[in-house]
Write an enzyme that holds these catalytic residues in place. Sequence first.
Site, mmCIF file in Angstrom:
data_model
loop_
_atom_site.group_PDB
_atom_site.id
_atom_site.type_symbol
_atom_site.label_atom_id
_atom_site.label_comp_id
_atom_site.label_asym_id
_atom_site.label_seq_id
_atom_site.Cartn_x
_atom_site.Cartn_y
_atom_site.Cartn_z
ATOM 1 N N ALA A 23 -14.605 24.284 104.172
ATOM 2 C CA ALA A 23 -13.275 23.745 104.381
ATOM 3 C C ALA A 23 -12.709 24.341 105.661
ATOM 4 O O ALA A 23 -13.143 25.401 106.100
ATOM 5 C CB ALA A 23 -12.390 24.116 103.200
ATOM 6 N N GLY A 26 -17.346 24.471 101.151
ATOM 7 C CA GLY A 26 -17.142 23.039 100.926
ATOM 8 C C GLY A 26 -18.267 22.197 101.502
ATOM 9 O O GLY A 26 -18.539 21.098 101.005
ATOM 10 N N GLU A 58 -20.750 22.179 98.862
ATOM 11 C CA GLU A 58 -20.196 21.390 97.745
ATOM 12 C C GLU A 58 -20.319 19.887 98.033
ATOM 13 O O GLU A 58 -20.614 19.103 97.130
ATOM 14 C CB GLU A 58 -18.751 21.816 97.493
ATOM 15 C CG GLU A 58 -18.659 23.226 96.896
ATOM 16 C CD GLU A 58 -17.248 23.740 96.809
ATOM 17 O OE1 GLU A 58 -16.793 23.997 95.680
ATOM 18 O OE2 GLU A 58 -16.586 23.873 97.866
ATOM 19 N N GLU A 67 -17.130 31.742 99.656
ATOM 20 C CA GLU A 67 -15.680 31.790 99.414
ATOM 21 C C GLU A 67 -15.199 33.162 98.931
ATOM 22 O O GLU A 67 -14.091 33.585 99.258
ATOM 23 C CB GLU A 67 -15.292 30.723 98.375
ATOM 24 C CG GLU A 67 -15.281 29.295 98.899
ATOM 25 C CD GLU A 67 -16.640 28.623 98.867
ATOM 26 O OE1 GLU A 67 -16.703 27.404 99.042
ATOM 27 O OE2 GLU A 67 -17.652 29.321 98.701
HETATM 28 N N1 T1G Z 1 -12.776 26.791 109.217
HETATM 29 C C1 T1G Z 1 -12.188 26.880 110.432
HETATM 30 N N2 T1G Z 1 -12.731 27.487 111.520
HETATM 31 C C2 T1G Z 1 -13.936 28.012 111.354
HETATM 32 C C3 T1G Z 1 -14.629 27.974 110.118
HETATM 33 C C4 T1G Z 1 -13.998 27.316 109.015
HETATM 34 N N3 T1G Z 1 -14.580 27.209 107.819
HETATM 35 N N4 T1G Z 1 -15.813 28.600 110.279
HETATM 36 C C5 T1G Z 1 -15.848 29.014 111.567
HETATM 37 N N5 T1G Z 1 -14.750 28.676 112.206
HETATM 38 C C6 T1G Z 1 -14.427 28.928 113.624
HETATM 39 C C7 T1G Z 1 -14.317 30.421 113.942
HETATM 40 O O1 T1G Z 1 -13.042 30.916 113.681
HETATM 41 C C8 T1G Z 1 -14.653 30.446 115.427
HETATM 42 O O2 T1G Z 1 -13.502 30.083 116.128
HETATM 43 C C9 T1G Z 1 -15.685 29.332 115.566
HETATM 44 O O3 T1G Z 1 -15.513 28.482 114.417
HETATM 45 C C10 T1G Z 1 -17.099 29.827 115.583
HETATM 46 O O4 T1G Z 1 -17.281 30.645 114.451
HETATM 47 C C11 T1G Z 1 -13.210 24.203 98.977
HETATM 48 C C12 T1G Z 1 -12.103 26.321 100.256
HETATM 49 C C13 T1G Z 1 -20.399 29.196 110.135
HETATM 50 C C14 T1G Z 1 -21.699 31.248 109.891
HETATM 51 O O5 T1G Z 1 -16.470 30.912 104.717
HETATM 52 O O6 T1G Z 1 -19.218 32.150 108.221
HETATM 53 O O7 T1G Z 1 -15.025 25.918 101.915
HETATM 54 O O8 T1G Z 1 -13.099 32.207 117.332
HETATM 55 O O9 T1G Z 1 -17.666 32.780 115.720
HETATM 56 O O10 T1G Z 1 -20.997 33.529 114.420
HETATM 57 O O11 T1G Z 1 -14.806 25.673 98.320
HETATM 58 O O12 T1G Z 1 -18.319 30.895 111.267
HETATM 59 O O13 T1G Z 1 -14.280 30.346 118.433
HETATM 60 O O14 T1G Z 1 -11.845 30.140 117.892
HETATM 61 O O15 T1G Z 1 -18.033 32.680 113.222
HETATM 62 O O16 T1G Z 1 -22.004 31.247 114.807
HETATM 63 C C15 T1G Z 1 -16.112 28.589 103.360
HETATM 64 C C16 T1G Z 1 -17.021 30.558 107.517
HETATM 65 C C17 T1G Z 1 -14.735 28.146 103.688
HETATM 66 C C18 T1G Z 1 -17.812 29.978 106.418
HETATM 67 C C19 T1G Z 1 -20.903 30.496 112.144
HETATM 68 N N6 T1G Z 1 -16.870 28.753 104.570
HETATM 69 N N7 T1G Z 1 -17.715 30.561 108.792
HETATM 70 O O17 T1G Z 1 -20.919 31.808 112.622
HETATM 71 O O18 T1G Z 1 -19.584 31.469 114.788
HETATM 72 S S1 T1G Z 1 -13.732 28.059 102.242
HETATM 73 C C20 T1G Z 1 -16.989 29.931 105.161
HETATM 74 C C21 T1G Z 1 -18.741 31.393 109.043
HETATM 75 C C22 T1G Z 1 -14.230 26.641 101.451
HETATM 76 C C23 T1G Z 1 -14.159 25.223 99.450
HETATM 77 C C24 T1G Z 1 -13.570 26.398 100.131
HETATM 78 C C25 T1G Z 1 -19.287 31.389 110.435
HETATM 79 C C26 T1G Z 1 -20.570 30.542 110.613
HETATM 80 P P1 T1G Z 1 -13.182 30.735 117.510
HETATM 81 P P2 T1G Z 1 -18.117 32.020 114.540
HETATM 82 P P3 T1G Z 1 -20.958 32.056 114.234
#
Ligand code: T1G
Length: 699
Positions: free
Chosen positions: A61, A100, A103, A123
């Site tokens: 998400a 998500g 999911e 999450e």
């Molecule tokens: N939402 C918004 N921005 C995101 C994002 C996300 N989910 N994931 C990454 N970014 C942005 C990050 O801030 C950065 O921005 C850029 O993308 C590159 O990321 C319903 C509610 C995918 C492994 O927890 O673990 O789904 O600093 O530097 O090292 O159940 O990003 O460049 O401006 O980290 O290559 C669950 C989170 C969400 C995964 C890539 N998902 N992301 O790593 O790049 S909750 C996560 C990561 C959810 C549902 C629930 C990592 C990555 P900027 P980066 P990277």
Amino acid sequence: MQGRFEKRADVGIIWVDNPPVNAISVGVRAAIIDGVERLAHDPDIKAGILACEGRTFMAGADITEFGKPPSRPSLGEAIDAIEGCAKPIVAAIHGTALGGGLEIALACHYRVAVASAKVGLPEVKLGILPGAGGTQRLPRLIGVEAALNVIVSGDPLPAAQAAHAGVIDELVPGDLLEGALAFAGKLIANGSPPRKIRDLRVDAARLPPGFFDAARTRLAHERKNLFAPQRIVDALEAAATLPFDQGLARERELFLQCQAGSQAKALQHVFFAERKAGNVPDLDKRVARREVASVGIIGAGTMGGGIAMNFLNVGVPVVLKEMSQDALDRGVGVIRRNYETTASKGRLTLEQVEQRMALLRPTLSYEDLQSADLIIEAVFETMAVKKDVFAKLDAVAKQGAILASNTSYLSIDAIAAATTRPADVLGTHFFSPANVMRLLEIVRGAETAPDVLATVVDLAKRINKVGVVCRNSDGFIGNRMLEGYAYQAQLMLLEGASPEQIDTALRDFGMPMGVIQMSDLAGLDIGYKSRQDRDPETYDGRVTRSADLLVEMGRLGQKTGAGYYDYAPGDRTPRPSPLVAGILADVSRQYGITRRAISSEEIVERCFLALMNVGCEVLREGVAHRASDIDVVYLYGYGFPAYRGGPMFWAENAVGLKSALEKLHHYSARVGDAWFKVSPLLEQLVAEGRGFASIGAGS
Ligand code: T1G
């Protein structure tokens, strides 16, 4: 809409396109629903593929939407559209299908992936739980126990493991899209119907009796103080005991409980703080980087050896220099043993151990460092020794080499002045054990060149560190603030608290170790020696008196089996010492300090508010670029509990800056502000009703 639809003969491809990580924004959700509509209503199309442009499948998400009013279509609506489609839809996964994103893939009827892909539900690392069906669909696919491990750990599964577990239907050897088209073709040829995971049942009968309560008890211990893991167990229990839609509703309830909590806010702050840290405000992102293909390290002690391993781990050859053959052999031996221990736990193969050791070149000669792109000094922590080493390095290192010091508090400018090339010098402060701790404090000197700084900021990520850039100042960010924290603890020892009482309060707050036990671990002689070089007017001799007495008695800490605590031979368990209690009482009497009962609440407030208070000074002086950098330093360098967001976030959100200021004034009045001054920055922020995000490069 962030995506498009493509028709290939009898297959419709829904492309998601929201760089950099295809976060599931409202535009992505709209593109998915539009795509499903198109393939559902096109008579030519018999099956669909959901795929993503760019470097990864959907990484979850859009976290930047959290806390904002919900926008339609929702993730749930996109998922229902996919799952409800009468034609089979195949998720084509590359990069990371997370949260998500997974999911959505679980709502698809089939999943294929390239071998390099990873899938997971992280999450819990954001203080929440999967809120779009993950806690209901995953256990139906892989069983409750396996699902619990995946969701509570939050760590991604490699595609091969996910295929083995049944999450992925097929690993695609070559091009992902070609593989997905072939898979869809087989479905069409076989007339395979859409398979809905929601129709599967959780085989709860297989679970041992009391499974869920046992899991709650285990997690209360393993994930002390954490809210989300407990709610994850609740959600999986719902999956095992309720029909799908009721379980989904229960998941939603639990998700909202987590999302509304302080831990979720703190952990989501940490997510963005960690990413912001690499963003140095006044550094031109386009500056050309210097190449770092080889590294030299001076000093093969605990720090030097640990630092070397970071580079060997990512395939960078290291020349490791020591003064004597014995010390060199000892250092190389420790590195090999560390790797062999990791291999014995199955986290490395013996072949990988040898590959890493083959990249290590021990030497006694400075000459062998002359071709290194980066040289890191990790020698004894006195200015004289540092200056001597840097003068020698200046003579042998090639032009353009980056010269870095691992000093934990000495002036980088003074060290750089020992060379003819201060622009090539900066601090790279690793934390012990350097091959484990994720923090790298990058100290820019007054003359450090932009390309040197930019190169090392990138390098931190390359060696799996979280790099935080700060300006040169005594103790930089972390150790400077630690003094304020330790000072309060030491003073409370004289006011009546015992070492074990202080350490227990700090551990209950979430610290991995209390500050008194930490000083025993580091060695009381370290502080004692550094005080010998310092002007006694620059520190409060009352609070260091007991440590001085202990050192003079030979109680140096854990390494001598006695410090503030006693330690049984071969046992690191700190045991209260009646002798130390007596010494503390004597010192209190000597300085006319009345001993009294001190609550755990006072211990926590004084230690962590003092920490924040010095943090405000570090921010006010521009040593740190933003308050969230300070939080990152304390999380990854000092073990501050992530679910509290860091000392600055905690003070601002859990205490409130106004209340924190009042408490600091209260304690400062009691302690006397000679040694405990409240930061003018905090006064100003409270007076102006502003927060930390308004300071420096904060927001
Ligand atoms: N939402 C918004 N921005 C995101 C994002 C996300 N989910 N994931 C990454 N970014 C942005 C990050 O801030 C950065 O921005 C850029 O993308 C590159 O990321 C319903 C509610 C995918 C492994 O927890 O673990 O789904 O600093 O530097 O090292 O159940 O990003 O460049 O401006 O980290 O290559 C669950 C989170 C969400 C995964 C890539 N998902 N992301 O790593 O790049 S909750 C996560 C990561 C959810 C549902 C629930 C990592 C990555 P900027 P980066 P990277």
